[in-house]
Motif scaffolding. Sequence first.
Motif, PDB file in Angstrom:
ATOM      1  N   LEU A 146      -8.805 -16.706  -2.557  1.00 40.96           N
ATOM      2  CA  LEU A 146     -10.092 -16.906  -3.223  1.00 40.96           C
ATOM      3  C   LEU A 146     -11.027 -15.852  -2.664  1.00 40.96           C
ATOM      4  N   SER A 147     -11.690 -15.136  -3.516  1.00 42.44           N
ATOM      5  CA  SER A 147     -12.640 -14.119  -3.084  1.00 42.44           C
ATOM      6  C   SER A 147     -13.885 -14.225  -3.948  1.00 42.44           C
ATOM      7  N   HIS A 148     -14.953 -13.677  -3.475  1.00 36.64           N
ATOM      8  CA  HIS A 148     -16.207 -13.636  -4.238  1.00 36.64           C
ATOM      9  C   HIS A 148     -16.439 -12.184  -4.636  1.00 36.64           C
ATOM     10  N   LEU A 149     -16.245 -11.885  -5.920  1.00 41.53           N
ATOM     11  CA  LEU A 149     -16.294 -10.518  -6.402  1.00 41.53           C
ATOM     12  C   LEU A 149     -17.271 -10.379  -7.559  1.00 41.53           C
ATOM     13  N   THR A 150     -17.838  -9.215  -7.653  1.00 52.45           N
ATOM     14  CA  THR A 150     -18.620  -8.886  -8.841  1.00 52.45           C
ATOM     15  C   THR A 150     -17.640  -8.469  -9.940  1.00 52.45           C
ATOM     16  N   GLU A 151     -18.148  -8.362 -11.152  1.00 60.24           N
ATOM     17  CA  GLU A 151     -17.302  -7.902 -12.253  1.00 60.24           C
ATOM     18  C   GLU A 151     -16.744  -6.511 -11.951  1.00 60.24           C
ATOM     19  N   GLU A 152     -17.568  -5.654 -11.373  1.00 64.24           N
ATOM     20  CA  GLU A 152     -17.124  -4.302 -11.038  1.00 64.24           C
ATOM     21  C   GLU A 152     -16.053  -4.328  -9.947  1.00 64.24           C
ATOM     22  N   GLU A 153     -16.217  -5.176  -8.931  1.00 63.75           N
ATOM     23  CA  GLU A 153     -15.220  -5.279  -7.866  1.00 63.75           C
ATOM     24  C   GLU A 153     -13.899  -5.818  -8.397  1.00 63.75           C
ATOM     25  N   LEU A 154     -13.978  -6.796  -9.298  1.00 67.26           N
ATOM     26  CA  LEU A 154     -12.759  -7.321  -9.900  1.00 67.26           C
ATOM     27  C   LEU A 154     -12.057  -6.241 -10.715  1.00 67.26           C
ATOM     28  N   GLY A 155     -12.841  -5.434 -11.411  1.00 68.75           N
ATOM     29  CA  GLY A 155     -12.273  -4.306 -12.156  1.00 68.75           C
ATOM     30  C   GLY A 155     -11.573  -3.328 -11.223  1.00 68.75           C
ATOM     31  N   ALA A 156     -12.191  -3.052 -10.066  1.00 67.95           N
ATOM     32  CA  ALA A 156     -11.576  -2.149  -9.088  1.00 67.95           C
ATOM     33  C   ALA A 156     -10.302  -2.759  -8.524  1.00 67.95           C
ATOM     34  N   PHE A 157     -10.321  -4.067  -8.272  1.00 66.77           N
ATOM     35  CA  PHE A 157      -9.120  -4.754  -7.779  1.00 66.77           C
ATOM     36  C   PHE A 157      -8.000  -4.627  -8.808  1.00 66.77           C
ATOM     37  N   ASP A 210      -7.636  -2.361 -11.156  1.00 69.91           N
ATOM     38  CA  ASP A 210      -7.175  -0.977 -11.224  1.00 69.91           C
ATOM     39  C   ASP A 210      -6.257  -0.653 -10.043  1.00 69.91           C
ATOM     40  N   ALA A 211      -6.608  -1.145  -8.842  1.00 71.91           N
ATOM     41  CA  ALA A 211      -5.765  -0.921  -7.665  1.00 71.91           C
ATOM     42  C   ALA A 211      -4.410  -1.603  -7.838  1.00 71.91           C
ATOM     43  N   TYR A 212      -4.392  -2.783  -8.435  1.00 73.02           N
ATOM     44  CA  TYR A 212      -3.134  -3.480  -8.707  1.00 73.02           C
ATOM     45  C   TYR A 212      -2.274  -2.650  -9.659  1.00 73.02           C
ATOM     46  N   LEU A 213      -2.875  -2.126 -10.722  1.00 69.98           N
ATOM     47  CA  LEU A 213      -2.125  -1.304 -11.670  1.00 69.98           C
ATOM     48  C   LEU A 213      -1.576  -0.049 -10.997  1.00 69.98           C
ATOM     49  N   GLU A 214      -2.354   0.544 -10.088  1.00 69.73           N
ATOM     50  CA  GLU A 214      -1.873   1.706  -9.329  1.00 69.73           C
ATOM     51  C   GLU A 214      -0.686   1.323  -8.457  1.00 69.73           C
ATOM     52  N   LEU A 215      -0.752   0.154  -7.835  1.00 75.80           N
ATOM     53  CA  LEU A 215       0.352  -0.327  -7.005  1.00 75.80           C
ATOM     54  C   LEU A 215       1.600  -0.567  -7.852  1.00 75.80           C
ATOM     55  N   LEU A 216       1.432  -1.160  -9.030  1.00 72.85           N
ATOM     56  CA  LEU A 216       2.565  -1.344  -9.940  1.00 72.85           C
ATOM     57  C   LEU A 216       3.184  -0.001 -10.315  1.00 72.85           C
ATOM     58  N   ALA A 217       2.348   0.978 -10.636  1.00 71.01           N
ATOM     59  CA  ALA A 217       2.857   2.296 -11.006  1.00 71.01           C
ATOM     60  C   ALA A 217       3.605   2.933  -9.832  1.00 71.01           C
ATOM     61  N   ARG A 218       3.113   2.741  -8.626  1.00 75.36           N
ATOM     62  CA  ARG A 218       3.767   3.296  -7.428  1.00 75.36           C
ATOM     63  C   ARG A 218       5.175   2.743  -7.244  1.00 75.36           C
ATOM     64  N   PHE A 219       5.374   1.471  -7.552  1.00 75.40           N
ATOM     65  CA  PHE A 219       6.667   0.826  -7.335  1.00 75.40           C
ATOM     66  C   PHE A 219       7.481   0.672  -8.621  1.00 75.40           C
ATOM     67  N   ALA A 220       6.958   1.127  -9.749  1.00 79.06           N
ATOM     68  CA  ALA A 220       7.659   0.965 -11.031  1.00 79.06           C
ATOM     69  C   ALA A 220       8.904   1.836 -11.070  1.00 79.06           C
ATOM     70  N   ARG A 221      10.009   1.220 -11.456  1.00 82.38           N
ATOM     71  CA  ARG A 221      11.243   1.965 -11.689  1.00 82.38           C
ATOM     72  C   ARG A 221      12.132   1.135 -12.586  1.00 82.38           C
ATOM     73  N   GLY A 222      12.818   1.806 -13.440  1.00 82.42           N
ATOM     74  CA  GLY A 222      13.782   1.158 -14.306  1.00 82.42           C
ATOM     75  C   GLY A 222      15.131   1.087 -13.616  1.00 82.42           C
ATOM     76  N   PRO A 223      16.092   0.451 -14.250  1.00 80.91           N
ATOM     77  CA  PRO A 223      17.409   0.293 -13.632  1.00 80.91           C
ATOM     78  C   PRO A 223      18.073   1.635 -13.309  1.00 80.91           C
TER      79      PRO A 223
END
Length: 90
Positions: free
Chosen positions: A44-55, A57-70
Amino acid sequence: MTEAEGAIVAALDRIKMNEDIELAHRYMAGQADAAGLMRGSRSLSHLTEEELGAFHDAYLELLARFARGPEDASPDARPVHLRWFAVPAE
Protein backbone atom coordinates in the motif's frame (compact mmCIF):
# COMPACT_ATOMS: atom_id res chain seq x y z
CA MET A 1 -15.37 5.31 -28.49
CA THR A 2 -18.88 4.28 -29.41
CA GLU A 3 -21.27 2.62 -26.96
CA ALA A 4 -20.84 -0.72 -28.79
CA GLU A 5 -17.06 -0.42 -28.64
CA GLY A 6 -17.28 0.41 -24.94
CA ALA A 7 -19.37 -2.72 -24.36
CA ILE A 8 -16.78 -4.85 -26.15
CA VAL A 9 -13.94 -3.33 -24.12
CA ALA A 10 -15.88 -3.96 -20.90
CA ALA A 11 -16.52 -7.59 -21.89
CA LEU A 12 -12.84 -8.12 -22.67
CA ASP A 13 -11.89 -6.53 -19.34
CA ARG A 14 -14.20 -8.98 -17.53
CA ILE A 15 -12.60 -11.92 -19.36
CA LYS A 16 -9.12 -10.68 -18.45
CA MET A 17 -10.10 -10.15 -14.81
CA ASN A 18 -11.56 -13.65 -14.58
CA GLU A 19 -8.24 -14.98 -15.87
CA ASP A 20 -6.39 -12.90 -13.26
CA ILE A 21 -8.65 -14.26 -10.51
CA GLU A 22 -7.94 -17.82 -11.69
CA LEU A 23 -4.20 -17.08 -11.62
CA ALA A 24 -4.56 -15.78 -8.04
CA HIS A 25 -6.30 -19.02 -7.04
CA ARG A 26 -3.50 -21.03 -8.69
CA TYR A 27 -0.96 -18.91 -6.81
CA MET A 28 -2.62 -19.62 -3.47
CA ALA A 29 -2.99 -23.34 -4.17
CA GLY A 30 0.37 -24.03 -5.75
CA GLN A 31 3.03 -22.19 -3.78
CA ALA A 32 4.33 -25.28 -1.99
CA ASP A 33 4.96 -27.13 -5.27
CA ALA A 34 6.16 -24.19 -7.36
CA ALA A 35 9.92 -24.81 -7.08
CA GLY A 36 10.61 -21.09 -6.75
CA LEU A 37 8.56 -20.07 -9.80
CA MET A 38 5.76 -18.41 -7.83
CA ARG A 39 6.46 -15.10 -6.22
CA GLY A 40 4.15 -12.40 -4.98
CA SER A 41 4.05 -9.05 -3.29
CA ARG A 42 1.42 -6.79 -1.80
CA SER A 43 1.84 -3.19 -0.82
CA LEU A 44 0.00 0.00 0.00
CA SER A 45 1.47 3.35 -0.95
CA HIS A 46 0.23 6.92 -1.10
CA LEU A 47 0.88 8.20 -4.61
CA THR A 48 -0.17 11.08 -6.77
CA GLU A 49 -1.54 10.38 -10.22
CA GLU A 50 1.83 11.40 -11.66
CA GLU A 51 3.74 9.11 -9.28
CA LEU A 52 1.47 6.20 -10.14
CA GLY A 53 2.12 6.92 -13.82
CA ALA A 54 5.87 6.86 -13.15
CA PHE A 55 5.51 3.58 -11.24
CA HIS A 56 3.56 2.08 -14.15
CA ASP A 57 6.18 3.27 -16.65
CA ALA A 58 8.97 1.78 -14.50
CA TYR A 59 7.06 -1.52 -14.37
CA LEU A 60 6.76 -1.55 -18.17
CA GLU A 61 10.51 -0.86 -18.44
CA LEU A 62 11.18 -3.77 -16.09
CA LEU A 63 8.95 -6.04 -18.19
CA ALA A 64 10.80 -4.99 -21.34
CA ARG A 65 14.15 -5.68 -19.63
CA PHE A 66 13.14 -9.26 -18.81
CA ALA A 67 10.91 -9.94 -21.85
CA ARG A 68 11.94 -12.91 -23.95
CA GLY A 69 10.14 -15.42 -26.04
CA PRO A 70 10.80 -19.16 -26.02
CA GLU A 71 13.39 -18.77 -28.77
CA ASP A 72 15.51 -16.46 -26.57
CA ALA A 73 14.94 -18.16 -23.20
CA SER A 74 17.32 -20.43 -21.32
CA PRO A 75 16.56 -24.14 -21.69
CA ASP A 76 15.35 -24.31 -18.08
CA ALA A 77 13.07 -21.24 -18.40
CA ARG A 78 9.31 -21.66 -18.08
CA PRO A 79 6.53 -19.31 -19.18
CA VAL A 80 5.40 -17.20 -16.23
CA HIS A 81 2.29 -14.98 -16.03
CA LEU A 82 3.09 -11.50 -14.69
CA ARG A 83 0.35 -9.12 -13.55
CA TRP A 84 0.19 -5.68 -11.96
CA PHE A 85 -2.70 -3.37 -11.35
CA ALA A 86 -3.41 -0.52 -8.97
CA VAL A 87 -6.73 0.08 -7.24
CA PRO A 88 -7.54 3.05 -5.02
CA ALA A 89 -7.79 1.93 -1.38
CA GLU A 90 -10.64 4.31 -0.60
